[in-house]
Design a protein around this motif. Structure first.
Motif, short mmCIF file in Angstrom:
data_model
loop_
_atom_site.label_atom_id
_atom_site.label_comp_id
_atom_site.label_asym_id
_atom_site.label_seq_id
_atom_site.Cartn_x
_atom_site.Cartn_y
_atom_site.Cartn_z
N ARG A 15 -6.42 -4.26 0.81
CA ARG A 15 -5.70 -4.65 -0.31
C ARG A 15 -4.82 -3.52 -0.78
O ARG A 15 -3.68 -3.69 -0.99
CB ARG A 15 -6.47 -5.09 -1.22
CG ARG A 15 -5.67 -6.01 -2.29
CD ARG A 15 -6.58 -6.37 -3.48
NE ARG A 15 -7.35 -7.15 -3.33
CZ ARG A 15 -8.67 -7.21 -3.14
NH1 ARG A 15 -9.31 -5.96 -3.30
NH2 ARG A 15 -9.63 -8.16 -2.48
N SER A 16 -5.22 -2.45 -0.94
CA SER A 16 -4.60 -1.19 -1.47
C SER A 16 -3.39 -0.72 -0.39
O SER A 16 -2.48 -0.26 -0.84
CB SER A 16 -5.65 -0.07 -1.57
OG SER A 16 -6.56 -0.32 -2.75
N GLN A 17 -3.92 -0.70 0.91
CA GLN A 17 -2.69 -0.31 1.85
C GLN A 17 -1.92 -1.18 1.81
O GLN A 17 -0.37 -0.90 1.96
CB GLN A 17 -3.46 -0.14 3.13
CG GLN A 17 -4.43 1.24 3.11
CD GLN A 17 -3.90 2.47 2.64
OE1 GLN A 17 -2.88 2.88 3.02
NE2 GLN A 17 -4.76 3.24 2.15
N TYR A 19 -0.61 -3.22 -0.57
CA TYR A 19 0.07 -2.67 -1.82
C TYR A 19 0.88 -1.50 -1.61
O TYR A 19 2.33 -1.67 -1.85
CB TYR A 19 -0.76 -2.41 -3.05
CG TYR A 19 -0.24 -2.48 -4.41
CD1 TYR A 19 -0.06 -3.46 -5.10
CD2 TYR A 19 0.25 -1.05 -4.73
CE1 TYR A 19 0.72 -3.44 -6.32
CE2 TYR A 19 0.77 -1.04 -5.81
CZ TYR A 19 1.00 -1.90 -6.81
OH TYR A 19 1.48 -1.81 -7.99
N THR A 41 3.23 5.24 -4.51
CA THR A 41 1.78 4.50 -4.39
C THR A 41 0.73 5.42 -4.54
O THR A 41 0.72 6.53 -3.35
CB THR A 41 1.44 3.35 -3.44
OG1 THR A 41 2.65 2.44 -3.03
CG2 THR A 41 0.09 2.82 -3.66
N PHE A 43 -3.51 6.21 -5.08
CA PHE A 43 -4.83 5.52 -4.87
C PHE A 43 -5.97 6.33 -5.92
O PHE A 43 -5.92 7.44 -6.25
CB PHE A 43 -5.25 5.65 -3.39
CG PHE A 43 -4.31 5.00 -2.62
CD1 PHE A 43 -4.18 3.55 -2.29
CD2 PHE A 43 -3.37 5.70 -1.67
CE1 PHE A 43 -3.51 3.28 -1.45
CE2 PHE A 43 -2.32 5.37 -0.96
CZ PHE A 43 -2.45 3.80 -0.77
N ARG A 61 -8.67 1.89 -5.67
CA ARG A 61 -7.53 0.75 -6.07
C ARG A 61 -6.21 1.43 -6.17
O ARG A 61 -6.03 2.65 -6.20
CB ARG A 61 -7.85 0.56 -7.81
CG ARG A 61 -6.76 -0.21 -8.66
CD ARG A 61 -7.40 -0.45 -9.96
NE ARG A 61 -7.67 0.83 -10.63
CZ ARG A 61 -6.80 1.52 -11.30
NH1 ARG A 61 -5.42 0.95 -11.41
NH2 ARG A 61 -7.23 2.52 -12.05
N ALA A 62 -5.12 0.84 -5.94
CA ALA A 62 -3.86 1.30 -5.73
C ALA A 62 -2.96 1.00 -6.87
O ALA A 62 -3.33 0.11 -7.61
CB ALA A 62 -3.14 0.54 -4.57
N GLN A 63 -2.23 1.96 -7.36
CA GLN A 63 -1.44 1.87 -8.24
C GLN A 63 -0.10 2.51 -8.03
O GLN A 63 0.17 3.47 -7.35
CB GLN A 63 -1.88 2.61 -9.78
CG GLN A 63 -2.19 3.97 -9.51
CD GLN A 63 -2.96 4.52 -10.86
OE1 GLN A 63 -3.56 3.84 -11.49
NE2 GLN A 63 -2.65 5.73 -11.03
#
Length: 455
Positions: A15-17, A19, A41, A43, A61-63
């Protein structure tokens, strides 16, 4: 961490990748968008609170990290209405919220952008390619600010005429006047000498019947077009006559069509009645010489009346007397401060953010000013559509700096997303995504092995 934990962590990684890949795709898509600020992005690891000797790597978690403060390249466009900011800061804009009586109604919410591809629309508004309307300070033709940080609209499409009040005059007069009149007694005095019967000794007015003789005894002093209140051009013809050694008089033609005893040329004087300019042996004006001659308001020149007193200003150093080629006037420079009415033809934007109207009469007036907004934490702004940003608690309140804004007119800022860098990140993101799928596959195999244990 159990098998299910590993599976969940791998899914979180996917999911993070994903994003991160979404941000990369957006950067690539906007690599040619004016004023675009790329979205990076980062992490963050999510670690379960466990004893130190039982700690596990945890999930992820990605931000998003906005690269708002990173400037893109400045590209000259040749469009005078385009704006780029060299350094920090933002242009204040608003968007239309609706229409009332056929006129646009604008949102009161200030937005901020680096997209400066503005163009004048049919109503005089400056609109960029994303449909955002420029805000700033409005300035009237007297140079006074009439509103601050409002929607800018160019309404001063005409400027009224301004009557001439001053003519700046500088030239080098000859030591010996090169005229058609020969004075056998004194070659330096070629305008009036009673001993030779010259008719113009101290004359203030030259009649039309004397014009031919007058022209043969004087030299051209040039001409200048001045303007009255109505903007009508008035052609002022000037001639110099050498009335004595190192002494000159200046005449203007008040009626080119005069005849007989009507006055055609009039001698100029200053406000105190002085009507001659004297020179020292070194060629400079004598201390007592007038530094200007005056033409009074109401003076008629070829049927057109002057609206204001017009001063022909020499200053203390505007005139010199030297031996010059052909014994004629040299180095003549004439300028005046009046102009006719004009209509707006173009606008230009200076480095301090002033928007100037360029008019058909050659005049330029500041009509608006772009105020640049500064934020304490620009990367904390909230992204909006159209390359705009909205202030947040974290970004702080904007501070407007109208002076020294480092604005570049006729240019735009390009996107700060670099294609090569984005493709490099895409490769890394793709590999990380594939690695996470391997974790999912391996976790599935472990689960199948566990299930097979009970068979």
């Amino acid at each position: 961490m159990g098998i299910f934990g590993a599976l969940q962590t791998a899914v979180a990684g996917l999911r993070s990748q994903s994003y991160g890949m979404e941000n990369i795709s957006g950067n690539v898509a906007n690599s040619q968008t004016v004023g675009y600020k790329r979205m990076d992005t980062s992490f963050v690891d999510l670690v379960i609170d466990r004893p130190r000797d039982q700690a596990i790597a945890g999930s992820v978690r990605a931000q998003s990290d906005q690269a708002i403060s990173l400037q893109g390249d400045i590209l000259p466009t040749g469009e005078n209405t385009n704006i780029a900011i060299n350094g920090s800061g933002f242009i204040s804009v608003s968007q239309i919220s609706g229409f009332r009586d056929g006129q646009p109604v604008f949102s009161e919410n200030n937005l901020f952008t680096r997209r400066g591809d503005f163009q004048l629309d049919k109503d005089g508004y400056l609109v960029n390619g994303a449909g955002m309307y420029l805000r700033g300070d409005s300035i009237n033709l007297d140079g006074l600010i009439t509103s601050t940080n409002g929607i800018l609209r160019i309404t001063d499409t005409t400027v009224p005429a301004s009557s001439t009040e001053q003519v700046d005059y500088s030239a080098v007069l000859p030591s010996t006047a090169g005229t058609n009149f020969y004075n056998a007694n004194n070659v330096d005095t070629l305008f009036d000498d009673p001993a030779t019967g010259a008719p113009f000794n101290d004359d203030e007015a030259i009649e039309a019947s004397e014009s031919s003789d007058f022209l043969s005894r004087t030299i051209s002093g040039g001409s200048v077009v001045v303007y009255n209140d109505a903007g009508a051009p008035i052609d002022v013809q000037l001639r110099w006559g050498k009335v004595d050694e190192d002494e000159w008089a200046l005449f203007y033609q008040n009626d080119s069509s005069a005849s007989g005893t009507d006055t055609m040329w009039t001698r100029l004087e200053d406000g105190g009645g002085n009507n001659a300019i004297n020179f020292e042996p070194n060629g400079t004006m004598s201390a007592g010489s007038p530094q200007s001659f005056e033409m009074a308001a109401g003076t008629t020149i070829n049927g057109q009346a002057l609206s204001e007193d017009v001063s022909i200003n020499f200053g203390a150093e505007g005139l010199r007397q030297f031996a010059v080629p052909n014994n004629l006037l040299q180095g003549l420079e004439l300028s005046q401060d009046g102009y006719p009415a004009g209509v707006l033809q173009d606008i230009s934007i200076s480095s301090d953010g002033r928007i100037s109207g360029i008019y058909s009469n050659g005049q330029s007036f500041a009509i608006a000013r772009v105020a640049v907004a500064q934020f304490a934490a620009p990367d904390m702004l909230k992204s909006r559509d159209g390359g705009t940003f909205e202030q947040t608690i974290d970004s702080g309140e904007p501070t407007f700096s109208p002076e020294g804004a480092r604005i570049i007119g006729g240019a735009v800022e390009q996107s700060n997303a670099d294609i090569a860098e984005e493709f490099s990140k895409m490769i890394v993101t793709q590999q990380a995504y594939q690695a996470n799928t391997r974790v999912v596959t391996t976790s599935q195999q472990l689960m199948e092995a566990t299930i097979n244990m009970v068979r």
